[in-house]
Write a protein that holds these residues in place. Structure first.
Motif: not given
Ligand code: HEC
Ligand code: HEC
Length: 378
Positions: A222-223, A226-227, A251, A284, A298-300, A314, A337
């Protein structure tokens, strides 16, 4: 290109084909990249870009002359800094992770979580001017001193004149911010293995990376919800986006569940800190994943160390904090989410997704002289 005439509510520039080519050249944009939205109040010119590059790397831009933008945004780290959270020029430890700046010009909003910073020019006041916490520390009482450093420097005098012809000769914070925003907009990353693949070189990705790409875009992981898109985030705009079609998505991805009531650590609850609406706890902006292999942690809050651990987060459907003041299971966060439910993945599948994410690394970007420190002797 906007061809439907004048939408005065739109913040994007209406450009002619001629200026389209001009922008492509200034930004060194390959054909597969759309032209970003450049605000009409700050048209892009080579002179502003050059001035912005000098300012980005100049410690005179902090009140105590110890830090520049590049103290937290290193080219070698795709303009992040390899720290969980950085320290400002006077010693304040910030709550948030330094963001990478790849393709920043395509973001619909700026910073990890703010739905009011819709232009870089708005956001850049924060690192320069904010007093809580202090980053560069150019507070009201320091402003005149900092501006005079540039005003009395002959090389800067010339660069400011060239960048802002026809305006008065003085140096102002607005001019500094407009130049910095122009430089940051040129930080285009579009030369990764993934880009080669997109433009037709089917051998640019390994079989493992191709498997990872299809898992990333599939309904188990499902990535892509959002990405997605050329910048791997739904927080996106370019010159064709009209103001009513813009999305400002935020989200909660299940990183925390403090007190089991959906809270995030008190230092940073995301959009909730601006809106006070509990449903905004932990929300975020989905970051771009460009150069993601180069911007750990990674993350905020920089709380996840590796890409493998991100994918495991995830797969689990959230992160468990087993003890301490932030104890709780993010998997059960009520504001998480609905797209993040967890899934079963083999080690091989997780490795494939990580390998795909690493195909977004762009080594030309981190070695490109155009983005490097222009000051002599550095
Ligand atoms: C519902 C929306 C959503 C989905 C689905 C999602 N992401 Fe994210 N992703 C986010 C958000 C929002 C953040 C930042 C969250 C935070 O920092 O608290 C994030 C952060 C990340 C980061 C870190 C980025 C950084 O610059 O630090 C990575 C890597 C990432 N996601 C990969 C993935 C992958 C791989 C998947 C699928 C397995 C995925 N995401 C699914 C919303 C999503
Ligand atoms: C002390 C470290 C530090 C300094 C100095 C600093 N930044 Fe940052 N930068 C950060 C952090 C942390 C964030 C995330 C802020 C947030 O989410 O609230 C950020 C976010 C940004 C963003 C938003 C990126 C996005 O994707 O929305 C831009 C652009 C940026 N910085 C540019 C600059 C420029 C230009 C300067 C110099 C004027 C600068 N920064 C100085 C740490 C720093």
């Amino acid at each position: 290109m906007l061809v439907t005439g004048c939408d005065i509510s739109s913040t994007t520039t209406i450009v002619s084909t001629e200026s389209e080519q001009y922008l492509r050249t200034l930004l060194a944009l390959p054909d597969h990249m759309p032209i970003p939205a450049i605000p009409e109040f700050n048209p892009l010119t080579q002179e502003k870009i050059t001035l912005g590059r000098f300012l980005f790397y100049d410690t005179q831009l902090s009140a105590n002359q110890t830090q520049s933008c590049a103290s937290c945004h290193f080219q070698i780290d795709a303009f992040s800094d390899a720290l969980e959270t950085p320290t400002g020029s006077t010693g304040h430890v910030l709550a948030r992770n330094s963001q990478g700046l790849s393709n920043v010009a395509y973001n619909a909003s700026f910073t990890w979580s703010n739905d009011t910073f819709l232009e870089l020019e708005d956001q850049l006041n924060v690192p320069i001017r904010a007093d809580d916490p202090i980053e560069l520390g150019v507070t009201d009482s320091e402003l005149a001193t900092v501006l005079s450093r540039f005003e009395t420097d002959e090389q800067y005098q010339q660069m400011f004149q060239a960048a802002f012809p026809g305006s008065d000769t003085g140096v102002s914070m607005n001019k500094i911010i407009f130049a910095l925003a122009s430089f940051v907009r040129t930080m285009v990353s579009a030369n990764s293995a993934y880009d080669d693949y997109v433009v037709g070189d089917k051998s640019a990705l390994t079989d493992q990376q191709k498997q990872g790409f299809s898992l990333f875009n599939g309904e188990k992981f499902e990535c892509f919800h959002c990405h997605t898109g050329i910048n791997f985030t739904v927080s996106y705009r370019d010159e064709n986006s009209s103001s009513d079609s813009l999305l400002f998505p935020f989200f909660n991805n299940g990183l925390y569940n403090v007190n089991n009531d959906g809270s995030y650590p008190e230092t940073d609850q995301g959009l909730f800190d601006l809106s006070s609406d509990p449903a905004d706890k932990g929300k975020f902006r989905p970051p771009s994943l460009r150069n993601i292999g180069l911007t750990a942690p990674y993350m905020h809050d920089g709380s996840i160390g590796t890409l493998r651990e991100v994918v495991e987060h995830y797969a689990r459907g959230g992160t468990l904090t087993p003890s301490g003041i932030n104890e709780g299971d993010g998997k059960n966060n009520p504001y998480k989410s609905a797209l993040i439910t967890g899934f079963t993945a083999t080690d091989e599948e997780i490795d494939a997704v990580v390998a795909f994410l690493e195909s977004l690394n762009d080594y030309d970007f981190i070695n490109n002289e155009k983005f490097s420190n222009p000051h002599q002797g550095n």
